[in-house]
Design an enzyme around this catalytic site. Structure first.
Site, PDB file in Angstrom:
ATOM      1  N   ARG A 185       0.002  14.147  12.943  1.00 13.14           N
ATOM      2  CA  ARG A 185       0.307  13.995  11.522  1.00 13.14           C
ATOM      3  C   ARG A 185       0.550  15.317  10.785  1.00 13.14           C
ATOM      4  O   ARG A 185      -0.102  15.603   9.771  1.00 13.14           O
ATOM      5  CB  ARG A 185      -0.782  13.163  10.817  1.00 13.14           C
ATOM      6  CG  ARG A 185      -1.112  11.873  11.540  1.00 13.14           C
ATOM      7  CD  ARG A 185      -1.802  10.861  10.692  1.00 13.14           C
ATOM      8  NE  ARG A 185      -0.852  10.107   9.880  1.00 13.14           N
ATOM      9  CZ  ARG A 185      -1.161   9.043   9.164  1.00 13.14           C
ATOM     10  NH1 ARG A 185      -2.391   8.620   9.119  1.00 13.14           N
ATOM     11  NH2 ARG A 185      -0.247   8.417   8.457  1.00 13.14           N
ATOM     12  N   LYS A 226       0.834  -1.207   0.000  1.00 13.16           N
ATOM     13  CA  LYS A 226       0.000   0.000   0.000  1.00 13.16           C
ATOM     14  C   LYS A 226       0.866   1.254   0.000  1.00 13.16           C
ATOM     15  O   LYS A 226       0.659   2.157  -0.816  1.00 13.16           O
ATOM     16  CB  LYS A 226      -0.898  -0.016   1.246  1.00 13.16           C
ATOM     17  CG  LYS A 226      -1.496   1.329   1.608  1.00 13.16           C
ATOM     18  CD  LYS A 226      -2.210   1.256   2.938  1.00 13.16           C
ATOM     19  CE  LYS A 226      -2.556   2.601   3.501  1.00 13.16           C
ATOM     20  NZ  LYS A 226      -1.408   3.341   4.058  1.00 13.16           N
ATOM     21  N   ASN A 227       1.830   1.315   0.913  1.00  9.69           N
ATOM     22  CA  ASN A 227       2.576   2.565   1.074  1.00  9.69           C
ATOM     23  C   ASN A 227       3.511   2.862  -0.102  1.00  9.69           C
ATOM     24  O   ASN A 227       3.960   3.999  -0.248  1.00  9.69           O
ATOM     25  CB  ASN A 227       3.336   2.580   2.403  1.00  9.69           C
ATOM     26  CG  ASN A 227       2.387   2.763   3.584  1.00  9.69           C
ATOM     27  OD1 ASN A 227       1.203   3.047   3.385  1.00  9.69           O
ATOM     28  ND2 ASN A 227       2.887   2.582   4.792  1.00  9.69           N
ATOM     29  N   CYS A 274      -6.052   8.188   8.678  1.00  8.57           N
ATOM     30  CA  CYS A 274      -6.430   7.715  10.009  1.00  8.57           C
ATOM     31  C   CYS A 274      -5.947   8.706  11.068  1.00  8.57           C
ATOM     32  O   CYS A 274      -4.839   9.251  10.961  1.00  8.57           O
ATOM     33  CB  CYS A 274      -5.771   6.370  10.292  1.00  8.57           C
ATOM     34  SG  CYS A 274      -6.344   5.034   9.240  1.00  8.57           S
ATOM     35  N   ASP A 331       3.390   0.328  12.167  1.00 11.60           N
ATOM     36  CA  ASP A 331       2.180  -0.217  11.542  1.00 11.60           C
ATOM     37  C   ASP A 331       1.908  -1.668  11.953  1.00 11.60           C
ATOM     38  O   ASP A 331       0.834  -2.199  11.665  1.00 11.60           O
ATOM     39  CB  ASP A 331       2.269  -0.115  10.014  1.00 11.60           C
ATOM     40  CG  ASP A 331       2.163   1.330   9.536  1.00 11.60           C
ATOM     41  OD1 ASP A 331       1.847   2.205  10.352  1.00 11.60           O
ATOM     42  OD2 ASP A 331       2.404   1.578   8.339  1.00 11.60           O
ATOM     43  N   ARG A 377      -9.139  -0.002   3.478  1.00 10.52           N
ATOM     44  CA  ARG A 377      -8.217   0.986   2.906  1.00 10.52           C
ATOM     45  C   ARG A 377      -6.867   0.383   2.605  1.00 10.52           C
ATOM     46  O   ARG A 377      -6.159   0.844   1.719  1.00 10.52           O
ATOM     47  CB  ARG A 377      -7.959   2.110   3.928  1.00 10.52           C
ATOM     48  CG  ARG A 377      -9.067   3.067   4.061  1.00 10.52           C
ATOM     49  CD  ARG A 377      -8.791   3.942   5.223  1.00 10.52           C
ATOM     50  NE  ARG A 377      -8.001   5.045   4.737  1.00 10.52           N
ATOM     51  CZ  ARG A 377      -8.099   6.267   5.238  1.00 10.52           C
ATOM     52  NH1 ARG A 377      -8.908   6.506   6.238  1.00 10.52           N
ATOM     53  NH2 ARG A 377      -7.394   7.218   4.759  1.00 10.52           N
TER      54      ARG A 377
HETATM   55  C1  UD1 Z   1       4.032   6.663   6.681  1.00 13.92           C
HETATM   56  C2  UD1 Z   1       3.108   5.515   6.410  1.00 13.92           C
HETATM   57  C3  UD1 Z   1       2.429   5.057   7.710  1.00 13.92           C
HETATM   58  C4  UD1 Z   1       3.454   4.797   8.800  1.00 13.92           C
HETATM   59  C5  UD1 Z   1       4.438   5.961   8.952  1.00 13.92           C
HETATM   60  C6  UD1 Z   1       5.573   5.639   9.892  1.00 13.92           C
HETATM   61  C7  UD1 Z   1       2.403   6.014   4.159  1.00 13.92           C
HETATM   62  C8  UD1 Z   1       1.311   6.452   3.254  1.00 13.92           C
HETATM   63  N1  UD1 Z   1       2.108   5.943   5.469  1.00 13.92           N
HETATM   64  O1  UD1 Z   1       3.225   7.739   7.149  1.00 13.92           O
HETATM   65  O2  UD1 Z   1       1.708   3.880   7.418  1.00 13.92           O
HETATM   66  O3  UD1 Z   1       2.797   4.605  10.035  1.00 13.92           O
HETATM   67  O4  UD1 Z   1       5.005   6.287   7.664  1.00 13.92           O
HETATM   68  O5  UD1 Z   1       6.255   4.495   9.466  1.00 13.92           O
HETATM   69  O6  UD1 Z   1       3.489   5.686   3.730  1.00 13.92           O
HETATM   70  N2  UD1 Z   1       6.253  14.234  11.108  1.00 13.92           N
HETATM   71  C9  UD1 Z   1       6.406  15.584  11.381  1.00 13.92           C
HETATM   72  N3  UD1 Z   1       6.344  16.460  10.334  1.00 13.92           N
HETATM   73  C10 UD1 Z   1       6.158  16.040   9.044  1.00 13.92           C
HETATM   74  C11 UD1 Z   1       6.004  14.681   8.788  1.00 13.92           C
HETATM   75  C12 UD1 Z   1       6.045  13.798   9.850  1.00 13.92           C
HETATM   76  O7  UD1 Z   1       6.584  15.980  12.524  1.00 13.92           O
HETATM   77  O8  UD1 Z   1       6.111  16.894   8.159  1.00 13.92           O
HETATM   78  C13 UD1 Z   1       6.288  13.258  12.223  1.00 13.92           C
HETATM   79  C14 UD1 Z   1       4.943  12.571  12.415  1.00 13.92           C
HETATM   80  O9  UD1 Z   1       4.089  13.312  13.263  1.00 13.92           O
HETATM   81  C15 UD1 Z   1       5.368  11.238  13.035  1.00 13.92           C
HETATM   82  C16 UD1 Z   1       6.735  10.968  12.377  1.00 13.92           C
HETATM   83  O10 UD1 Z   1       7.178  12.219  11.865  1.00 13.92           O
HETATM   84  O11 UD1 Z   1       5.535  11.376  14.409  1.00 13.92           O
HETATM   85  C17 UD1 Z   1       6.728   9.958  11.270  1.00 13.92           C
HETATM   86  O12 UD1 Z   1       5.811  10.350  10.279  1.00 13.92           O
HETATM   87  P1  UD1 Z   1       5.994   9.959   8.746  1.00 13.92           P
HETATM   88  O13 UD1 Z   1       7.148   9.028   8.576  1.00 13.92           O
HETATM   89  O14 UD1 Z   1       5.970  11.195   7.943  1.00 13.92           O
HETATM   90  O15 UD1 Z   1       4.644   9.186   8.466  1.00 13.92           O
HETATM   91  P2  UD1 Z   1       3.793   9.206   7.157  1.00 13.92           P
HETATM   92  O16 UD1 Z   1       4.695   9.367   5.967  1.00 13.92           O
HETATM   93  O17 UD1 Z   1       2.626  10.117   7.292  1.00 13.92           O
END
Ligand code: UD1
Length: 417
Positions: free
Chosen positions: A121, A22-23, A116, A304, A397
Site C-alpha cells: 500500500r 464507503k469508498n 488493513c 474487494d 469499518r
Molecule cells: C482503493 C480502495 C480499496 C480497493 C482498492 C483497489 C478506498 C478507500 N480503498 O484503495 O478498497 O481495494 O482501491 O480497488 O477507496 N499503488 C502504488 N502506489 C500508489 C498507490 C497505489 O503502487 O501510490 C498500487 C497499490 O500498491 C495497489 C494498486 O496500486 O497494488 C491499487 O491501489 P489503489 O487503487 O491506490 O488502492 P487504494 O486507493 O489504496
C-alpha cells in the site's frame, strides 16, 4: 472487544437496503473542507471509518453534524494543524486530507495513513502527483509534510491507475491555477461520485470515469448538497450471501451497472437472478459450478469482492481459480476457511485453487481485514453449527449495520462480548 456469533444454515428472505459507498464517503468528507461554506453529504454509511474521519475533522476544528445518514460540514473555523499518528493510522483514507489540505492551505503536516494490511500500500503516486502540481514533499519516518507556494496545473501520468492517487490528485488540483490532466486515471464509480460533488461546489472537472481526467482550476467552491452512491462492494457481498442462502432475497437500492463484473461471474456459476432497475431478487439453487476469477481495476472484477467470493466458491462443484492481481496479501482469510472445512491451495500468495463442494462447519475464527472479515461472516452463515468471529472491528469499518441487516432477513447472528 465484541465478537460476532452466527448459527449457520438459515435461509434468508426479505429485503436488504444497501447503504452509501464507503469508498466514496471517505473521499467526499475530506473534500468538503475545500468549500468555505456549510455543505451536506447525504446517504453516508454508518461505519467506523466515517467515525474516524469525524474525529480528524473535529481535531481540525471543523464542525460536523451527523443526522441519520446526513452529514453537514462547516469549516468556517477550521485550523490547519498537524494530524497525529493515532488519528491518521485509523484508516487508509486519511490520505485524502493530503490533497484536501494542500488545496485549501497549501500545507499539510500529518502521519502516514493506516488501514488493513492487505499489501504494501504505497502512496508514491499520490506524492508524485502533488509534486507535479508544484508541491514539495518531505518525509521523515512516518511523518510527512507537503507544502507549496502555489499549485499549478500540469499533466500527470499515473504508472498504475490507482483509485486513491486519482482522487487525491483531483482534489489537490481543483483550486490550482491552470489545467491539470490526469492520464491513466482509475475509472471507479466512486471517483465519478467525488468529481460530481466537487463540480456541484463549483469545480470544473471533466472525464471522471474515463482514463483521462481534466481539471480546470477555480478560485472558490461554494455550498452543495450531494448524495453518496450505493456501495457496490456491500451490495456484492449481499448478492453472494443471497446466492448461497436467498429465498426471494431482495438486494435493494443498487446501481446494476456497477455490479456487472460480479453479476456475470455469479451467473456463469449458475446463480439465477431477477434483475430490475435498482434491485435484484435472488433465490438459491442447488447446483453451482466452479468458475475462475481474476481481480482487475474497474470495470474488471473488484479485488474487494475477491475474499467474499471464496465461501461461495467452496459451494461450487469443481476447482475454481482465483487470481489476485491488485494486492500482495489478500488471502489471509484462507487459513480459517480451511479450518472450517474448505479445500484450498494457495500459490505464491497470488492464486488460490478452491475445490468444491465442501461442507463448512462452525468454528472460532477471526477477521484479518475488512473484506476477509466479511468472507468469514459468509462462511459462518452457510456453515453447520456455530461460528464465532473475533477482531470484528475490521468488519465494522466498512459494513453499515451488518448484524441488524442480516437479522432482519432471518439470519441467526448477534454481537456478543
Ligand atoms: C482503493 C480502495 C480499496 C480497493 C482498492 C483497489 C478506498 C478507500 N480503498 O484503495 O478498497 O481495494 O482501491 O480497488 O477507496 N499503488 C502504488 N502506489 C500508489 C498507490 C497505489 O503502487 O501510490 C498500487 C497499490 O500498491 C495497489 C494498486 O496500486 O497494488 C491499487 O491501489 P489503489 O487503487 O491506490 O488502492 P487504494 O486507493 O489504496
Amino acid at each position: 472487544m465484541s465478537k460476532i456469533q452466527i448459527e449457520g444454515g438459515h435461509k434468508l428472505t426479505g429485503t436488504i437496503n444497501i447503504s452509501g459507498a464507503k469508498n466514496s464517503a471517505v473521499a467526499l468528507i475530506p473534500s468538503a473542507i475545500l468549500c468555505d461554506e456549510q455543505t451536506t453529504i447525504t446517504n453516508v454509511p454508518n461505519i467506523s471509518d466515517v467515525d474516524s474521519l469525524e474525529e480528524i475533522l473535529k481535531y481540525l476544528n471543523v464542525s460536523i453534524k451527523r443526522d441519520n445518514d446526513n452529514v453537514t460540514i462547516d469549516c468556517s473555523k477550521m485550523e490547519n494543524k498537524s494530524i497525529p499518528n493515532e488519528l491518521s493510522q485509523k484508516l487508509r483514507a486519511s490520505y485524502y486530507f493530503m490533497g484536501a489540505l494542500l488545496a485549501k492551505f497549501h500545507k499539510v503536516d500529518m502521519h502516514f495513513p493506516g488501514g488493513c494490511s492487505i499489501g504494501k500500500r504505497p502512496i508514491d503516486l499520490h506524492l508524485k502527483g502533488f509534486e507535479k502540481l508544484g508541491a514539495k514533499v518531505e518525509e521523515k519516518d512516518d511523518h510527512i509534510t507537503i507544502s507549496a507556494n502555489e499549485l499549478k496545473g500540469n499533466k500527470i501520468y499515473l504508472d498504475i491507475p490507482s483509485v486513491g492517487a486519482t482522487i487525491n490528485i483531483m482534489i489537490a488540483a481543483v483550486k490550482a491555477t491552470g489545467t491539470t490532466i490526469i492520464e491513466n486515471a482509475a475509472q471507479e464509480p466512486e471517483i465519478v461520485n467525488v468529481a460530481m460533488y466537487l463540480n456541484n461546489m463549483g469545480a470544473q472537472i471533466t472525464g471522471a470515469g474515463s482514463n483521462s481526467i481534466k481539471i480546470i482550476g477555480v478560485k472558490k467552491l461554494t455550498k452543495a448538497i450531494h448524495e453518496v452512491i450505493p456501495d457496490r462492494i456491500e451490495a456484492g457481498t449481499y448478492l453472494i450471501i443471497a446466492s448461497l442462502l436467498g429465498e426471494n432475497l431482495k438486494i435493494n437500492k443498487i446501481i446494476i451497472s456497477h455490479l456487472e463484473p460480479l453479476i456475470s461471474k455469479l451467473q456463469e456459476a449458475g446463480v439465477k437472478m431477477d434483475i430490475k432497475d435498482d434491485y435484484i431478487i435472488v433465490n438459491k439453487v442447488e447446483k453451482y459450478k466452479a468458475i475462475n476469477i481474476k481481480t482487475l481495476v474497474y470495470p474488471g472484477f473488484p479485488t474487494d469482492l475477491q475474499q467474499p467470493m471464496i465461501p461461495f466458491l467452496t459451494q461450487c462443484r469443481g476447482i475454481s481459480k482465483v487470481e489476485e492481481t491488485i494486492w500482495e496479501n489478500r488471502f489471509q482469510n484462507i487459513p480459517d476457511t480451511i479450518k472450517m472445512g474448505a479445500d484450498i491451495k494457495v500459490e505464491n500468495n497470488r492464486i488460490a485453487y478452491i475445490k468444491g463442494i465442501t461442507p463448512l462447519t462452525g468454528k472460532e475464527v477471526k477477521a484479518t481485514d475488512l473484506r476477509g472479515g466479511a468472507s468469514m461472516l459468509i462462511c459462518g452463515l452457510i456453515a453447520k453449527g456455530n461460528t464465532t468471529i473475533s477482531n470484528i472491528n475490521y468488519i465494522l469499518r466498512g459494513y453499515d449495520k451488518i448484524v441488524e441487516k442480516l437479522q432482519q432477513v432471518g439470519a441467526k447472528i448477534e454481537l456478543i462480548d
